[in-house]
Design a protein around this motif. Structure first.
Motif, short mmCIF file in Angstrom:
data_model
loop_
_atom_site.label_atom_id
_atom_site.label_comp_id
_atom_site.label_asym_id
_atom_site.label_seq_id
_atom_site.Cartn_x
_atom_site.Cartn_y
_atom_site.Cartn_z
N GLY A 10 3.59 13.26 8.98
CA GLY A 10 3.92 14.09 7.82
C GLY A 10 4.54 13.37 6.65
O GLY A 10 4.81 13.98 5.61
N ARG A 11 4.74 12.06 6.76
CA ARG A 11 5.38 11.31 5.68
C ARG A 11 4.43 10.27 5.11
O ARG A 11 3.80 9.53 5.86
CB ARG A 11 6.65 10.62 6.19
N GLU A 12 4.33 10.24 3.79
CA GLU A 12 3.48 9.23 3.16
C GLU A 12 4.20 7.88 3.16
O GLU A 12 5.38 7.79 2.81
CB GLU A 12 3.11 9.62 1.74
N LEU A 13 3.47 6.85 3.57
CA LEU A 13 4.02 5.50 3.64
C LEU A 13 3.43 4.62 2.55
O LEU A 13 2.21 4.62 2.35
CB LEU A 13 3.73 4.88 5.01
N GLY A 14 4.27 3.90 1.86
CA GLY A 14 3.83 2.93 0.87
C GLY A 14 4.09 1.52 1.34
O GLY A 14 4.65 1.31 2.43
N PRO A 15 3.72 0.52 0.54
CA PRO A 15 3.89 -0.88 0.96
C PRO A 15 5.31 -1.21 1.41
O PRO A 15 5.51 -1.97 2.37
CB PRO A 15 3.51 -1.67 -0.30
N ARG A 16 6.33 -0.64 0.74
CA ARG A 16 7.72 -0.97 1.10
C ARG A 16 8.11 -0.46 2.48
O ARG A 16 9.02 -1.00 3.11
CB ARG A 16 8.67 -0.38 0.05
N ASP A 17 7.43 0.57 2.96
CA ASP A 17 7.74 1.13 4.28
C ASP A 17 7.30 0.20 5.41
O ASP A 17 7.65 0.43 6.57
CB ASP A 17 7.09 2.50 4.46
N PHE A 18 6.53 -0.82 5.08
CA PHE A 18 6.01 -1.74 6.10
C PHE A 18 6.82 -3.03 6.19
O PHE A 18 6.45 -3.94 6.93
CB PHE A 18 4.54 -2.05 5.82
N GLY A 19 7.93 -3.09 5.46
CA GLY A 19 8.79 -4.26 5.55
C GLY A 19 8.28 -5.45 4.76
O GLY A 19 9.00 -6.05 3.99
N ARG A 20 7.03 -5.77 4.95
CA ARG A 20 6.36 -6.84 4.21
C ARG A 20 5.10 -6.27 3.60
O ARG A 20 4.34 -5.57 4.28
CB ARG A 20 6.00 -7.99 5.15
N ARG A 21 4.86 -6.56 2.33
CA ARG A 21 3.66 -6.03 1.67
C ARG A 21 2.39 -6.47 2.41
O ARG A 21 1.40 -5.76 2.48
CB ARG A 21 3.60 -6.48 0.22
N GLY A 22 2.45 -7.69 2.98
CA GLY A 22 1.29 -8.18 3.71
C GLY A 22 0.92 -7.34 4.91
O GLY A 22 -0.25 -7.29 5.31
N ALA A 23 1.90 -6.64 5.50
CA ALA A 23 1.61 -5.77 6.65
C ALA A 23 0.76 -4.57 6.21
O ALA A 23 -0.11 -4.10 6.95
CB ALA A 23 2.91 -5.29 7.29
N TYR A 24 1.02 -4.09 5.01
CA TYR A 24 0.23 -3.01 4.42
C TYR A 24 -1.21 -3.49 4.20
O TYR A 24 -2.17 -2.77 4.49
CB TYR A 24 0.89 -2.61 3.11
N GLN A 25 -1.33 -4.72 3.72
CA GLN A 25 -2.66 -5.31 3.51
C GLN A 25 -3.38 -5.52 4.83
O GLN A 25 -4.59 -5.30 4.93
CB GLN A 25 -2.51 -6.64 2.76
N LEU A 26 -2.63 -5.94 5.84
CA LEU A 26 -3.22 -6.13 7.17
C LEU A 26 -3.77 -4.82 7.71
O LEU A 26 -4.85 -4.79 8.31
CB LEU A 26 -2.17 -6.70 8.13
N LEU A 27 -3.05 -3.73 7.50
CA LEU A 27 -3.54 -2.43 7.95
C LEU A 27 -4.87 -2.10 7.29
O LEU A 27 -5.81 -1.63 7.95
CB LEU A 27 -2.51 -1.34 7.62
N LYS A 28 -4.98 -2.35 6.00
CA LYS A 28 -6.24 -2.09 5.28
C LYS A 28 -7.38 -2.92 5.85
O LYS A 28 -8.49 -2.43 6.07
CB LYS A 28 -6.05 -2.37 3.79
N LEU A 29 -7.09 -4.18 6.11
CA LEU A 29 -8.11 -5.07 6.66
C LEU A 29 -8.57 -4.61 8.04
O LEU A 29 -9.77 -4.58 8.34
CB LEU A 29 -7.53 -6.49 6.73
N LEU A 30 -7.62 -4.20 8.88
CA LEU A 30 -7.97 -3.71 10.21
C LEU A 30 -8.75 -2.40 10.14
O LEU A 30 -9.67 -2.17 10.93
CB LEU A 30 -6.71 -3.54 11.06
N LEU A 31 -8.40 -1.54 9.20
CA LEU A 31 -9.12 -0.28 9.03
C LEU A 31 -10.57 -0.53 8.60
O LEU A 31 -11.48 0.18 9.03
CB LEU A 31 -8.42 0.62 8.01
N ALA A 32 -10.76 -1.51 7.73
CA ALA A 32 -12.12 -1.83 7.28
C ALA A 32 -12.98 -2.35 8.43
O ALA A 32 -14.21 -2.35 8.35
CB ALA A 32 -12.07 -2.86 6.15
N ASN A 33 -12.31 -2.78 9.50
CA ASN A 33 -13.02 -3.29 10.68
C ASN A 33 -12.55 -2.54 11.93
O ASN A 33 -12.34 -3.14 12.98
CB ASN A 33 -12.73 -4.79 10.84
N LYS A 34 -12.40 -1.23 11.80
CA LYS A 34 -11.70 -0.46 12.83
C LYS A 34 -12.40 -0.44 14.18
O LYS A 34 -11.77 -0.12 15.18
CB LYS A 34 -11.48 0.99 12.35
#
Length: 200
Positions: free
Chosen positions: A16-40
């Motif tokens: 129920g909560r929207e997460l932005g890059p800052r919620d992942f501690g490191r911006r790169g973790a947010y990018q990693l999630l996108k990369l993994l989703l593109a290859n889910k």
């Protein structure tokens, strides 16, 4: 529930909560999630992740950075990543919603339908297509293959929707479908020809 929207821009909601890059501690973790989703549906080799995310770093340092990003990603979304030796893959919950996954499911359904049923399903699918996959990261080569595939699906869906709309007498819907197709591919001759015909 995990909810991800990636068609157009990227947004993620968890419990129920929207997460932005800052919620992942490191911006790169947010990018990693996108990369993994593109290859889910695939497991990705740690070294390939390191090379993609940190091409400027020495291999060992890049791998260490990937391990750190995985840690932060797991902290933000517990259980979302699983490791298989030197490979990582997403472990998505069953009660998830991914707009591009739903889009493809509806497009496959429409492929098996005809007439009004196909028309309705295509409209549902194309409402989800807000733009290219991870459109907020247009130069991300890691998403290029899936981005191109989904755009091609959207284009063929819009052309078919236009044809069905014409056959069913929904001229304005047909015009809108062809116009949307031309926004995605400005030189698409079939869309140009049908839109010109409908406009008289």
């Amino acid at each position: 529930m995990y909810k991800g929207q990636a068609l157009g821009g990227f947004r993620v909601r968890y419990r129920g909560r929207e997460l932005g890059p800052r919620d992942f501690g490191r911006r790169g973790a947010y990018q990693l999630l996108k990369l993994l989703l593109a290859n889910k549906d695939r497991a990705l080799y740690a070294e390939d992740l390191a090379e993609t995310l940190f091409p400027e770093l020495p291999p060992e340092k890049a791998r260490q950075e990937v391990y750190t990003l995985v840690y932060h990603l797991r902290k933000a979304l517990p259980g979302i990543v699983e490791r298989e030796g030197e490979y990582y893959r997403l472990r998505l919950p069953e009660d998830r919603f991914l707009d591009f996954e739903r889009f493809e499911a509806l497009m496959r359904k429409a492929d098996l339908e005809e007439g009004l049923a196909a028309f309705k399903t295509l409209r549902q699918a194309l409402e989800l297509y807000k733009g290219p996959l991870f459109g907020d990261d247009p130069y991300g080569e890691w998403a290029e293959a899936e981005r191109a595939y989904l755009q091609e699906r959207a284009l063929s869906g819009l052309l078919r929707l236009g044809e069905l709309a014409e056959a069913l007498g929904y001229q304005e819907v047909a015009k809108e479908a062809y116009a949307r197709a031309l926004k995605l591919e400005p030189f698409l001759e079939e869309a140009q020809r049908r839109l010109s015909f409908l406009k008289g």
